[in-house]
Design an enzyme around this catalytic site. Structure first.
Site, PDB file in Angstrom:
ATOM      1  N   LYS A  37       4.296  36.148  78.334  1.00  0.00           N
ATOM      2  CA  LYS A  37       5.777  36.994  78.616  1.00  0.00           C
ATOM      3  C   LYS A  37       5.644  37.904  77.556  1.00  0.00           C
ATOM      4  O   LYS A  37       5.342  37.709  76.229  1.00  0.00           O
ATOM      5  CB  LYS A  37       6.724  36.023  78.181  1.00  0.00           C
ATOM      6  CG  LYS A  37       8.362  36.480  78.768  1.00  0.00           C
ATOM      7  CD  LYS A  37       8.342  37.122  79.794  1.00  0.00           C
ATOM      8  CE  LYS A  37       9.573  37.754  79.917  1.00  0.00           C
ATOM      9  NZ  LYS A  37      10.092  38.019  81.094  1.00  0.00           N
ATOM     10  N   THR A  41      13.897  38.602  76.088  1.00  0.00           N
ATOM     11  CA  THR A  41      15.324  39.090  75.763  1.00  0.00           C
ATOM     12  C   THR A  41      16.413  38.160  76.177  1.00  0.00           C
ATOM     13  O   THR A  41      16.235  37.667  77.297  1.00  0.00           O
ATOM     14  CB  THR A  41      15.598  40.478  76.298  1.00  0.00           C
ATOM     15  OG1 THR A  41      15.479  40.782  77.615  1.00  0.00           O
ATOM     16  CG2 THR A  41      14.548  41.470  75.683  1.00  0.00           C
ATOM     17  N   ASP A  50      11.249  32.491  79.762  1.00  0.00           N
ATOM     18  CA  ASP A  50      10.655  32.601  81.159  1.00  0.00           C
ATOM     19  C   ASP A  50       9.558  31.917  81.167  1.00  0.00           C
ATOM     20  O   ASP A  50       8.929  31.174  81.966  1.00  0.00           O
ATOM     21  CB  ASP A  50      10.545  34.132  81.435  1.00  0.00           C
ATOM     22  CG  ASP A  50      11.858  34.851  81.912  1.00  0.00           C
ATOM     23  OD1 ASP A  50      12.908  34.037  81.902  1.00  0.00           O
ATOM     24  OD2 ASP A  50      12.187  36.105  81.812  1.00  0.00           O
ATOM     25  N   GLY A 110       6.347  40.934  82.762  1.00  0.00           N
ATOM     26  CA  GLY A 110       6.898  41.938  82.163  1.00  0.00           C
ATOM     27  C   GLY A 110       8.505  41.931  82.176  1.00  0.00           C
ATOM     28  O   GLY A 110       8.823  40.486  82.234  1.00  0.00           O
ATOM     29  N   ALA A 111       9.308  42.692  81.559  1.00  0.00           N
ATOM     30  CA  ALA A 111      10.711  42.475  81.757  1.00  0.00           C
ATOM     31  C   ALA A 111      11.389  43.586  82.303  1.00  0.00           C
ATOM     32  O   ALA A 111      11.127  44.769  82.185  1.00  0.00           O
ATOM     33  CB  ALA A 111      11.107  42.682  79.979  1.00  0.00           C
ATOM     34  N   PRO A 200      11.157  31.422  99.361  1.00  0.00           N
ATOM     35  CA  PRO A 200      12.423  31.190  99.902  1.00  0.00           C
ATOM     36  C   PRO A 200      13.628  31.084  98.880  1.00  0.00           C
ATOM     37  O   PRO A 200      13.528  30.957  97.722  1.00  0.00           O
ATOM     38  CB  PRO A 200      12.391  29.739 100.600  1.00  0.00           C
ATOM     39  CG  PRO A 200      11.068  29.028  99.576  1.00  0.00           C
ATOM     40  CD  PRO A 200      10.457  30.275  99.338  1.00  0.00           C
ATOM     41  N   GLY A 202      16.449  30.184  96.391  1.00  0.00           N
ATOM     42  CA  GLY A 202      16.728  28.697  95.644  1.00  0.00           C
ATOM     43  C   GLY A 202      15.433  27.986  95.312  1.00  0.00           C
ATOM     44  O   GLY A 202      15.494  26.974  94.903  1.00  0.00           O
TER      45      GLY A 202
END
Length: 242
Positions: A37, A41, A50, A110-111, A200, A202
């Site tokens: 990562k 932020t 993440d 990335g961000a 998909p 969710g």
């Protein structure tokens, strides 16, 4: 490919869940995986970021995070406001290259989008990808408006002579509307690159065991999966109005 840079056409497009799906699928294929990562932020010192979420969903991946900043802003802005050192593109490239020495696949997440700024000099994830010479995977939305942002991102990637590996729809709705159905055919055309998967809606809410079992079915063989884009295109194609 030893290193794959994963970006999105914006925020909240399913980039982290897609990264987890790519990681889980690679692991299922017997590859060792690291997830980098570039800058986290909007997360406190002891909160899950993440990279942690990718590990939770995908399984036994090596995770690395170069910096984190408390406010949910572009990394360069968040670093400045926090009074902390920014992350520079060459640092992202160096960290990814180091991880690649003992992993089969390194995923660099990335961000936000491709040109979100990491430092005061305007350094971006695209600059890191250039330094690495690594292919870029673009996570896109399904519905109205996605064609414009996808084409703009693809044009920027090509202007830098980078390899656009393909696009993945980060969240495919259970009941897609007309625009989403048409975009299945249009996205590869505007990107000039193949559609490599569709997750998909969710998917990130699945329990990890179910996520790992299902992930290969969301991605094409180029990403170690079993998803068949032509079958998906035929199934989701809207009827022609006459």
């Amino acid at each position: 490919m030893a290193i794959l840079v994963i970006t999105g056409t914006g925020t909240e497009v399913g980039k982290t869940v897609t990264t987890a799906a790519v990681a889980a699928t690679a692991l299922a294929a017997g590859r060792s995986v690291a997830v980098l990562k570039a800058a986290q932020t909007g997360v406190g010192p002891h909160e899950r970021g993440d990279a942690d979420e990718v590990a939770r969903l995908a399984g036994a991946v090596t995770t690395a995070e170069l910096a984190r900043y408390p406010e949910p802003l572009a990394p360069g802005t968040a670093a400045r406001r926090a009074g902390r050192a920014p992350v520079h593109p060459h640092e992202i490239a160096e960290a990814a290259a180091k991880l690649a020495t003992d992993h089969d696949l390194v995923l660099v997440e990335g961000a936000g989008g491709l040109l979100v700024r990491f430092d005061a000099a305007g350094g971006t994830l695209a600059d890191a990808a250039e330094s690495l010479g690594a292919p870029v995977l673009v996570v896109v939305t399904a519905g109205l408006g996605t064609l414009n942002t996808t084409e703009l991102t693809a044009r920027e990637i090509r202007s830098r002579r980078l390899d656009l590996a393909g696009v993945v729809i980060g969240s495919w709705p259970a009941e897609p509307d007309l625009a989403s159905r048409c975009n299945v055919a249009d996205l590869p055309e505007v990107a000039g690159a193949p559609l490599l998967g569709a997750l998909p809606a969710g998917a990130g809410a699945l329990v990890p065991e179910d996520f790992r079992a299902a992930a290969p079915g969301w991605l094409t063989p180029r990403l170690d999966g079993t998803w068949q884009v032509e079958a998906f295109r035929v199934r989701e194609a809207p009827p022609v109005r006459r």
